[in-house]
Design an enzyme around this catalytic site. Structure first.
Site, PDB file in Angstrom:
ATOM      1  N   ASN A   1       5.823  -4.023  12.846  1.00  0.00           N
ATOM      2  CA  ASN A   1       6.510  -5.300  12.657  1.00  0.00           C
ATOM      3  C   ASN A   1       6.949  -5.943  13.966  1.00  0.00           C
ATOM      4  OD1 ASN A   1       8.150  -4.459   9.496  1.00  0.00           O
ATOM      5  ND2 ASN A   1       6.173  -5.423   9.891  1.00  0.00           N
TER       6      ASN A   1
ATOM      7  N   ARG B   1      -2.104  -1.282  -0.492  1.00  0.00           N
ATOM      8  CA  ARG B   1      -2.309  -0.434   0.689  1.00  0.00           C
ATOM      9  C   ARG B   1      -0.989   0.236   1.054  1.00  0.00           C
ATOM     10  NH1 ARG B   1      -2.923  -5.751   2.308  1.00  0.00           N
ATOM     11  NH2 ARG B   1      -1.225  -6.565   3.601  1.00  0.00           N
TER      12      ARG B   1
ATOM     13  N   SER C   1       8.657  -1.715   9.952  1.00  0.00           N
ATOM     14  CA  SER C   1       7.631  -0.784  10.416  1.00  0.00           C
ATOM     15  C   SER C   1       7.470  -0.875  11.923  1.00  0.00           C
ATOM     16  CB  SER C   1       6.296  -1.084   9.732  1.00  0.00           C
ATOM     17  OG  SER C   1       5.682  -2.219  10.319  1.00  0.00           O
TER      18      SER C   1
ATOM     19  N   ARG D   1       5.477  -9.320  15.020  1.00  0.00           N
ATOM     20  CA  ARG D   1       5.906 -10.604  14.460  1.00  0.00           C
ATOM     21  C   ARG D   1       6.604 -11.433  15.535  1.00  0.00           C
ATOM     22  NH1 ARG D   1       8.048  -9.367   8.288  1.00  0.00           N
ATOM     23  NH2 ARG D   1       6.172  -8.259   7.603  1.00  0.00           N
TER      24      ARG D   1
ATOM     25  N   ASP E   1       7.559  -5.905  -0.077  1.00  0.00           N
ATOM     26  CA  ASP E   1       6.624  -6.887   0.454  1.00  0.00           C
ATOM     27  C   ASP E   1       6.765  -8.209  -0.303  1.00  0.00           C
ATOM     28  OD1 ASP E   1       4.619  -7.895   2.046  1.00  0.00           O
ATOM     29  OD2 ASP E   1       2.986  -6.947   0.940  1.00  0.00           O
TER      30      ASP E   1
END
Length: 240
Positions: free
Chosen positions: A73, A194, A70, A76, A25
């Site tokens: 994703n 998370r 993911s 996006r 990330d």
């Protein structure tokens, strides 16, 4: 001697984690801080992947799982998704020979077969070519979501197993990670705390390490620090 090799010679590698899973990330924030487009952060993130894959075997890591894309994703912008898929193609094509020479086995988890056919073919060819390698297994999570994986495993159980025969072993045998040890430690870069739908079943007793480093700044020394941190944890698996 490299910093990672130096740490590996002095640390108790045998007491370190066998399986490290990383939520990569911070690419976008890394780029924003440098007034660069997001794709520049993703490119820098690919360089971080190269560093980590090179360093991991010397630290005794047997399985390294990277959360690359993911199932969420897809929300996006289309141009960013296209950039990510292009970088994935470039990484596999440019790194496959080196990974193979270094004894790295490539595996892919998630619903990656829903990606474009040419990319699926590239991934499956890479998996086949490296299938006999034993130095380390590199698992790349693509179009992956932990909830989706659990649903797919439950559907397979409903088709294949009598209700009374369902247990944890039967369930795990139908997960994408069947045959792999569960992660000993889950790392998240960029300071976020998370799981983001990552390895929800497998991480039941994993240790968590959160670092403020953005993913493009993560390197072999940071991975070595993670392994050292793991050795300080007392793992009780629900006991006292």
């Amino acid at each position: 001697m490299s910093p990672v090799a130096a740490i590996a010679t002095t640390a108790d590698v045998a007491a370190g984690p066998r399986h490290v899973a990383i939520i990569m990330d911070g690419n976008g924030r890394w780029a924003k801080a440098r007034h660069l487009p997001r794709v520049a952060g993703h490119r820098a993130g690919v360089e971080a992947v190269r560093r980590i894959v090179e360093a991991a075997p010397d630290l005794g890591i047997e399985v390294l799982t990277l959360y690359a894309f993911s199932s969420e994703n897809w929300k996006r912008p289309a141009d960013e998704v296209g950039d990510l898929m292009g970088l994935l193609r470039h990484y596999v094509r440019s790194e496959l020979a080196e990974l193979h020479r270094n004894g790295i086995k490539l595996l892919f988890i998630g619903n990656y077969k829903a990606l474009k056919p040419d990319l699926v073919t590239l991934l499956e060819d890479a998996r086949t070519r490296t299938a006999g390698n034993t130095r380390m297994t590199l698992v790349i999570a693509l179009n992956y979501g932990g909830q989706d994986e659990i649903i797919r495993a439950a559907q397979a159980l409903a088709r294949e197993v009598a209700p009374d025969a369902i247990d944890a072993a039967a369930f795990e045998a139908r997960l994408d990670t069947a045959g792999l040890p569960p992660p000993d430690v889950v790392v998240r870069t960029s300071g976020e705390q998370r799981l983001s739908n990552f390895l929800l079943w497998q991480a039941a007793y994993a240790e968590f390490v959160v670092t403020e480093r953005l993913w493009p700044d993560f390197d072999g020394a940071a991975l070595a620090e993670t392994c050292a941190e793991f050795t300080t944890r007392e793992r009780r698996f629900g006991g006292r």
